[in-house]
Design a protein around this motif. Structure first.
Motif, PDB file in Angstrom:
ATOM      1  N   ASP A 182      -7.973   0.966   0.574  1.00 10.73           N
ATOM      2  CA  ASP A 182      -8.400  -0.435   0.523  1.00 10.73           C
ATOM      3  C   ASP A 182      -9.655  -0.649   1.362  1.00 10.73           C
ATOM      4  O   ASP A 182     -10.561  -1.377   0.964  1.00 10.73           O
ATOM      5  CB  ASP A 182      -7.273  -1.332   1.034  1.00 10.73           C
ATOM      6  CG  ASP A 182      -6.224  -1.569  -0.037  1.00 10.73           C
ATOM      7  OD1 ASP A 182      -6.434  -1.091  -1.164  1.00 10.73           O
ATOM      8  OD2 ASP A 182      -5.202  -2.228   0.257  1.00 10.73           O
ATOM      9  N   SER A 190       0.838  -1.204   0.000  1.00  8.72           N
ATOM     10  CA  SER A 190       0.000   0.000   0.000  1.00  8.72           C
ATOM     11  C   SER A 190       0.869   1.248   0.000  1.00  8.72           C
ATOM     12  O   SER A 190       0.529   2.256  -0.634  1.00  8.72           O
ATOM     13  CB  SER A 190      -0.917  -0.006   1.211  1.00  8.72           C
ATOM     14  OG  SER A 190      -0.155   0.022   2.403  1.00  8.72           O
ATOM     15  N   GLY A 226      -2.933   4.420   1.541  1.00 12.36           N
ATOM     16  CA  GLY A 226      -3.283   3.285   0.685  1.00 12.36           C
ATOM     17  C   GLY A 226      -4.165   2.284   1.409  1.00 12.36           C
ATOM     18  O   GLY A 226      -5.140   1.769   0.843  1.00 12.36           O
TER      19      GLY A 226
END
Lengths: 253, 253
Positions: free
Chosen positions: B227, A219, B223
DNA sequence: GGTTGCTTGATACGACTGTATCAATGATGC
DNA sequence: GCATCATTGATACAGTCGTATCAAGCAACC
């Protein structure tokens, strides 16, 4: 404008139902149309060399998927350059060098086009990533493999740059479009597991959890790549950061 | 439809230039309009209690910024719920409970509206983040402060969830809109430095680089939040991952 | 009373969007 | 010669978009 077409059928006579919708008619019936077609076919002479052999049955399906792919590529290109909201049916058709009707025919609707283009994009990215992995000098150097996997999410070249832009644009769309979210969820699960496996095999430093490290790494590299995209970070800085963390996780360089 | 309006000026007579564009005229001149206005004002009677005191000069500016803010909030709401491409001028006006013309007047163009709304959003997020920081139990617990800073990027509640969605939508727009990119670049630089400073102060584990840790931490938590937004991860999983890394970086719990 | 200024209401315009409709084009089988 | 098929060309439609235009509302100054 249409002077000579106003009179009647090009073959026989004059009925020519004057429908105001759709393409204006030129023949009075299907049979007159067939006659005209055969005349043209005769005047064109026999096709070059292999007229009876015809196209093998697979050619149809292949031509179809090629056309779909060609159109999907136009979607990617437009989305990368001007954003997904610039990808109208007409723009896509023009970008692919086909007519609007062809896009309609092969994808049914705009939504179908977007979903299919995302599907094909995932396949394409997988293909390219695998090719780059196979081209590594030393497939036994697990740290290099890990670096290559993570680099796949950075805008290192024009291709990856475009892929990242399209990816992010689609991600945002997927937040308000369940069908697109579906494609995302069913496609890209195993990346973190792959990274975690590589960390485990390469010998992680004692006390580190490969799964948690992989989660933040994947990520994080995506986020860093996004920063590079709009100029908040330089590519060199991101690579340095990435190297730092790989060194940290895999001390036995 | 417009039966009685076709004849002439409501006050005096009949000229009434019949312009086909814009709002249809009802008076023949400004003075006739003023007469009608004064008649109405007289019939309404005197305003309640404080007619001569008037409004202080600051009231104008305050009313203006309040209206701008109200409209910007409608942009955020629509962008969070249905995406930025659903935020048309008319939708925004309806969402804010004002007319289309008012949105036009206060922002000039759609582009101006989007840019201003992004500016105001940044201010609003800063304000809310600061408020949450100030409400911490123990401001001396640096690890807690660090956790709070990072949690600001996770969709922990409906407010942060919406903020993240709007933020991401704007980010994608900024990739094809230099004016929006400008706002991003000039606004959110110091987050990583703030995090790095906290890590340094809290006592990082030996051999760790606070700057590099902060870079991966901030981009990673963004990130991970993304998600969570489309369901690829659960919020609990992300918090566990975050705790793991905070423990790793700050071993002296 | 008339004029001026900022703000808002009430349209209108032209461009574009996604989609639908009808016909022509080739080719194949009867 | 005719019917049928998948594919493509040539429009047309209804709607939405951003924006422009003109006038009314309201308050202040002269």
């Amino acid at each position: 404008m249409r002077d000579e077409n106003l009179v009647g059928c090009r073959v026989c006579g004059a009925p020519l139902a004057t429908a105001v919708r759709g393409r204006p008619p030129v023949y009075c019936s299907r049979s007159c149309q067939a006659k005209a077609y055969r005349r043209r076919a005769g005047a064109r002479g026999r096709p070059a060399a292999a007229p009876p052999a015809a196209a093998e049955p697979a050619a149809h399906a292949e031509g179809r998927s090629r056309r779909r792919r060609q159109i999907a590529e136009a979607v990617w290109k437009i989305a990368a350059e001007r954003g997904l909201e610039a990808a109208s049916m007409r723009e896509v058709a023009a970008g692919a060098g086909v007519s609007l009707r062809v896009v309609q025919y092969h994808f049914g609707s705009k939504h179908g086009l977007l979903v299919s283009a995302l599907h094909l994009l995932h396949e394409e990215n997988d293909r390219r990533a695998r090719a780059r992995m196979a081209a590594l000098d030393d497939p036994e150097d697990l740290r290099a493999v890990l670096g290559a996997v993570l680099n796949e999410f950075l805008p290192l070249d024009e291709q990856r740059r475009g892929a990242l832009r399209v990816f992010v644009a689609y991600y945002v769309r997927s937040l308000t479009d369940p069908a697109l979210a579906e494609v995302f969820l069913h496609a890209s699960q195993p990346v973190e597991q792959l990274v975690a496996g590589l960390i485990r095999q390469a010998g992680a430093a004692p006390g580190t959890d490969p799964g948690r490290e992989a989660d933040l790494l994947v990520s994080g590299v995506t986020g860093l790549g996004m920063d590079v995209l709009h100029g908040r970070r330089t590519l060199a800085d991101v690579r340095t950061t990435l190297d730092y963390h790989l060194d940290r996780i895999l001390p036995a360089h």
